[in-house]
Design a protein around this motif. Structure first.
Motif, PDB file in Angstrom:
ATOM      1  N   LYS A  63       0.823  -1.223   0.000  1.00  0.00           N
ATOM      2  CA  LYS A  63       0.000   0.000   0.000  1.00  0.00           C
ATOM      3  C   LYS A  63       0.855   1.271   0.000  1.00  0.00           C
ATOM      4  O   LYS A  63       0.355   2.337  -0.347  1.00  0.00           O
ATOM      5  CB  LYS A  63      -1.014  -0.005   1.149  1.00  0.00           C
ATOM      6  CG  LYS A  63      -0.442  -0.038   2.520  1.00  0.00           C
ATOM      7  CD  LYS A  63      -1.564  -0.171   3.543  1.00  0.00           C
ATOM      8  CE  LYS A  63      -1.001  -0.433   4.918  1.00  0.00           C
ATOM      9  NZ  LYS A  63      -2.034  -0.779   5.866  1.00  0.00           N
ATOM     10  N   ASN A  64       2.137   1.162   0.330  1.00  0.00           N
ATOM     11  CA  ASN A  64       3.025   2.326   0.264  1.00  0.00           C
ATOM     12  C   ASN A  64       3.363   2.719  -1.167  1.00  0.00           C
ATOM     13  O   ASN A  64       4.003   3.742  -1.403  1.00  0.00           O
ATOM     14  CB  ASN A  64       4.316   2.070   1.046  1.00  0.00           C
ATOM     15  CG  ASN A  64       4.042   1.965   2.530  1.00  0.00           C
ATOM     16  OD1 ASN A  64       3.164   2.630   3.073  1.00  0.00           O
ATOM     17  ND2 ASN A  64       4.781   1.090   3.195  1.00  0.00           N
ATOM     18  N   PHE A  65       2.926   1.912  -2.133  1.00  0.00           N
ATOM     19  CA  PHE A  65       3.180   2.198  -3.538  1.00  0.00           C
ATOM     20  C   PHE A  65       1.956   2.759  -4.249  1.00  0.00           C
ATOM     21  O   PHE A  65       1.975   2.939  -5.465  1.00  0.00           O
ATOM     22  CB  PHE A  65       3.679   0.931  -4.250  1.00  0.00           C
ATOM     23  CG  PHE A  65       4.986   0.446  -3.721  1.00  0.00           C
ATOM     24  CD1 PHE A  65       6.179   1.018  -4.130  1.00  0.00           C
ATOM     25  CD2 PHE A  65       5.025  -0.578  -2.779  1.00  0.00           C
ATOM     26  CE1 PHE A  65       7.398   0.576  -3.624  1.00  0.00           C
ATOM     27  CE2 PHE A  65       6.239  -1.037  -2.273  1.00  0.00           C
ATOM     28  CZ  PHE A  65       7.422  -0.452  -2.692  1.00  0.00           C
ATOM     29  N   LYS A  66       0.908   3.034  -3.483  1.00  0.00           N
ATOM     30  CA  LYS A  66      -0.291   3.642  -4.069  1.00  0.00           C
ATOM     31  C   LYS A  66       0.041   5.055  -4.543  1.00  0.00           C
ATOM     32  O   LYS A  66       0.989   5.656  -4.088  1.00  0.00           O
ATOM     33  CB  LYS A  66      -1.427   3.718  -3.048  1.00  0.00           C
ATOM     34  CG  LYS A  66      -2.118   2.399  -2.830  1.00  0.00           C
ATOM     35  CD  LYS A  66      -3.283   2.529  -1.884  1.00  0.00           C
ATOM     36  CE  LYS A  66      -4.315   3.507  -2.328  1.00  0.00           C
ATOM     37  NZ  LYS A  66      -5.329   3.049  -3.223  1.00  0.00           N
ATOM     38  N   ASN A  67      -0.762   5.568  -5.439  1.00  0.00           N
ATOM     39  CA  ASN A  67      -0.666   6.943  -5.948  1.00  0.00           C
ATOM     40  C   ASN A  67       0.566   7.198  -6.805  1.00  0.00           C
ATOM     41  O   ASN A  67       0.977   8.334  -6.968  1.00  0.00           O
ATOM     42  CB  ASN A  67      -0.746   7.958  -4.802  1.00  0.00           C
ATOM     43  CG  ASN A  67      -2.005   7.773  -3.990  1.00  0.00           C
ATOM     44  OD1 ASN A  67      -3.078   7.554  -4.553  1.00  0.00           O
ATOM     45  ND2 ASN A  67      -1.883   7.805  -2.682  1.00  0.00           N
ATOM     46  N   LYS A  68       1.151   6.125  -7.336  1.00  0.00           N
ATOM     47  CA  LYS A  68       2.260   6.245  -8.277  1.00  0.00           C
ATOM     48  C   LYS A  68       2.183   5.033  -9.196  1.00  0.00           C
ATOM     49  O   LYS A  68       1.764   3.957  -8.766  1.00  0.00           O
ATOM     50  CB  LYS A  68       3.593   6.281  -7.533  1.00  0.00           C
ATOM     51  CG  LYS A  68       4.764   6.670  -8.405  1.00  0.00           C
ATOM     52  CD  LYS A  68       6.012   6.914  -7.583  1.00  0.00           C
ATOM     53  CE  LYS A  68       7.167   7.245  -8.512  1.00  0.00           C
ATOM     54  NZ  LYS A  68       8.451   7.217  -7.833  1.00  0.00           N
ATOM     55  N   PRO A  69       2.570   5.163 -10.454  1.00  0.00           N
ATOM     56  CA  PRO A  69       2.569   3.975 -11.314  1.00  0.00           C
ATOM     57  C   PRO A  69       3.480   2.885 -10.726  1.00  0.00           C
ATOM     58  O   PRO A  69       4.534   3.183 -10.171  1.00  0.00           O
ATOM     59  CB  PRO A  69       3.126   4.495 -12.642  1.00  0.00           C
ATOM     60  CG  PRO A  69       2.867   5.964 -12.624  1.00  0.00           C
ATOM     61  CD  PRO A  69       2.952   6.377 -11.183  1.00  0.00           C
ATOM     62  N   VAL A  70       3.027   1.635 -10.859  1.00  0.00           N
ATOM     63  CA  VAL A  70       3.764   0.507 -10.281  1.00  0.00           C
ATOM     64  C   VAL A  70       3.939  -0.595 -11.325  1.00  0.00           C
ATOM     65  O   VAL A  70       2.982  -1.000 -11.989  1.00  0.00           O
ATOM     66  CB  VAL A  70       3.040  -0.080  -9.049  1.00  0.00           C
ATOM     67  CG1 VAL A  70       3.777  -1.295  -8.496  1.00  0.00           C
ATOM     68  CG2 VAL A  70       2.853   0.957  -7.967  1.00  0.00           C
ATOM     69  N   PHE A  71       5.170  -1.073 -11.426  1.00  0.00           N
ATOM     70  CA  PHE A  71       5.494  -2.256 -12.202  1.00  0.00           C
ATOM     71  C   PHE A  71       5.530  -3.392 -11.182  1.00  0.00           C
ATOM     72  O   PHE A  71       6.436  -3.457 -10.354  1.00  0.00           O
ATOM     73  CB  PHE A  71       6.858  -2.069 -12.874  1.00  0.00           C
ATOM     74  CG  PHE A  71       7.297  -3.239 -13.714  1.00  0.00           C
ATOM     75  CD1 PHE A  71       7.007  -3.290 -15.069  1.00  0.00           C
ATOM     76  CD2 PHE A  71       8.027  -4.289 -13.157  1.00  0.00           C
ATOM     77  CE1 PHE A  71       7.435  -4.362 -15.857  1.00  0.00           C
ATOM     78  CE2 PHE A  71       8.454  -5.359 -13.924  1.00  0.00           C
ATOM     79  CZ  PHE A  71       8.154  -5.397 -15.283  1.00  0.00           C
ATOM     80  N   LEU A  72       4.505  -4.249 -11.194  1.00  0.00           N
ATOM     81  CA  LEU A  72       4.355  -5.318 -10.199  1.00  0.00           C
ATOM     82  C   LEU A  72       4.546  -6.653 -10.895  1.00  0.00           C
ATOM     83  O   LEU A  72       3.763  -7.024 -11.767  1.00  0.00           O
ATOM     84  CB  LEU A  72       2.969  -5.227  -9.561  1.00  0.00           C
ATOM     85  CG  LEU A  72       2.578  -6.303  -8.553  1.00  0.00           C
ATOM     86  CD1 LEU A  72       3.517  -6.300  -7.350  1.00  0.00           C
ATOM     87  CD2 LEU A  72       1.129  -6.103  -8.105  1.00  0.00           C
ATOM     88  N   ILE A 174       4.653   3.853 -20.910  1.00  0.00           N
ATOM     89  CA  ILE A 174       4.965   4.453 -19.606  1.00  0.00           C
ATOM     90  C   ILE A 174       4.993   5.981 -19.710  1.00  0.00           C
ATOM     91  O   ILE A 174       4.463   6.674 -18.855  1.00  0.00           O
ATOM     92  CB  ILE A 174       6.279   3.891 -19.032  1.00  0.00           C
ATOM     93  CG1 ILE A 174       6.055   2.427 -18.619  1.00  0.00           C
ATOM     94  CG2 ILE A 174       6.791   4.718 -17.870  1.00  0.00           C
ATOM     95  CD1 ILE A 174       7.314   1.699 -18.212  1.00  0.00           C
ATOM     96  N   ASP A 175       5.573   6.497 -20.791  1.00  0.00           N
ATOM     97  CA  ASP A 175       5.587   7.952 -20.989  1.00  0.00           C
ATOM     98  C   ASP A 175       4.165   8.512 -20.974  1.00  0.00           C
ATOM     99  O   ASP A 175       3.911   9.578 -20.416  1.00  0.00           O
ATOM    100  CB  ASP A 175       6.255   8.321 -22.313  1.00  0.00           C
ATOM    101  CG  ASP A 175       7.759   8.156 -22.274  1.00  0.00           C
ATOM    102  OD1 ASP A 175       8.338   8.107 -21.170  1.00  0.00           O
ATOM    103  OD2 ASP A 175       8.376   8.089 -23.369  1.00  0.00           O
ATOM    104  N   ASN A 176       3.238   7.778 -21.572  1.00  0.00           N
ATOM    105  CA  ASN A 176       1.850   8.255 -21.643  1.00  0.00           C
ATOM    106  C   ASN A 176       1.135   8.201 -20.295  1.00  0.00           C
ATOM    107  O   ASN A 176       0.265   9.022 -20.033  1.00  0.00           O
ATOM    108  CB  ASN A 176       1.059   7.456 -22.684  1.00  0.00           C
ATOM    109  CG  ASN A 176       1.461   7.827 -24.084  1.00  0.00           C
ATOM    110  OD1 ASN A 176       1.855   8.954 -24.365  1.00  0.00           O
ATOM    111  ND2 ASN A 176       1.406   6.878 -24.990  1.00  0.00           N
ATOM    112  N   ILE A 177       1.481   7.240 -19.447  1.00  0.00           N
ATOM    113  CA  ILE A 177       0.750   7.134 -18.185  1.00  0.00           C
ATOM    114  C   ILE A 177       1.350   8.002 -17.069  1.00  0.00           C
ATOM    115  O   ILE A 177       0.689   8.236 -16.077  1.00  0.00           O
ATOM    116  CB  ILE A 177       0.608   5.687 -17.684  1.00  0.00           C
ATOM    117  CG1 ILE A 177       1.943   5.078 -17.316  1.00  0.00           C
ATOM    118  CG2 ILE A 177      -0.148   4.857 -18.681  1.00  0.00           C
ATOM    119  CD1 ILE A 177       1.825   3.811 -16.503  1.00  0.00           C
ATOM    120  N   VAL A 178       2.588   8.437 -17.236  1.00  0.00           N
ATOM    121  CA  VAL A 178       3.193   9.240 -16.167  1.00  0.00           C
ATOM    122  C   VAL A 178       2.985  10.740 -16.376  1.00  0.00           C
ATOM    123  O   VAL A 178       3.380  11.534 -15.547  1.00  0.00           O
ATOM    124  CB  VAL A 178       4.710   8.948 -15.974  1.00  0.00           C
ATOM    125  CG1 VAL A 178       4.914   7.520 -15.546  1.00  0.00           C
ATOM    126  CG2 VAL A 178       5.518   9.285 -17.209  1.00  0.00           C
TER     127      VAL A 178
END
Length: 179
Positions: A63-72, A174-178
């Motif tokens: 949950k500390n990775f919420k509010n930012k794009p994540v590669f999981l 990634i460029d488009n989503i950030v």
């Protein structure tokens, strides 16, 4: 007369595009992929609640990775396709770690084996071992499984096979989503 024929043809084509749902939706998906993003599955607050033991980084919670794009990414040292895609993940990480959080979760693996694998290959991508149950929504059925989540928790990409993560199309995505 020629002009009139051209106008009629253009009007017929536009009419087909606007009034035939299958064609309209196909063209919309091809030229405006954001429509697919709007319909994406969301990861809920509960889905993010996974305690993670850090292998080469400090321990944390997903949950500390919420509010930012994540590669999981879910992987294992025992999995040949997982090992195959690692070099491209490392390259993607090296180029995109400022824009995207990387969370690679080793599954069905011993900590010592994971540490040895990372050290032998000089991999620096953040790796964890889950210490609490993983939500069914993101629990992999095959390995490797990778999700690219946007900052709102939407699953934008789900790939359950080895992939070249350093491909230019991935960087453009990634460029488009950030933005």
């Amino acid at each position: 007369m020629k002009k009139l024929a051209i106008y009629v043809v253009v009007l017929v084509v536009l009419g087909v595009i606007f009034f035939v749902p299958g064609i309209r939706n196909y063209l919309k998906d091809q030229f405006f992929p954001i429509a697919t993003i709007e319909n994406a599955v969301h990861i809920s607050e509960e889905d993010y609640d996974v305690d993670l033991q850090g292998i080469n980084v400090p321990s944390t919670n997903l949950k500390n990775f919420k509010n930012k794009p994540v590669f999981l990414n879910f992987w294992g040292t025992w999995c040949p396709p997982c090992r195959k895609e690692w070099p491209s993940i490392q390259k993607l990480y090296d180029r995109r770690k400022e824009n995207v959080d990387f969370v690679l979760i080793a599954m069905k693996d011993e900590e010592a084996t994971v540490r040895k694998f990372l050290k032998e290959n000089n991999y620096t991508v953040p790796v964890y071992i889950a210490q609490s149950p993983i939500s069914e929504k993101i629990l992999p059925k095959a390995f490797p499984t990778t999700f690219l989540l946007d900052k709102n928790g939407r699953i934008l990409i789900k790939e359950d096979a080895a992939t070249d993560w350093d491909a230019e199309s991935i960087h453009q995505f990634i460029d488009n989503i950030v933005k």
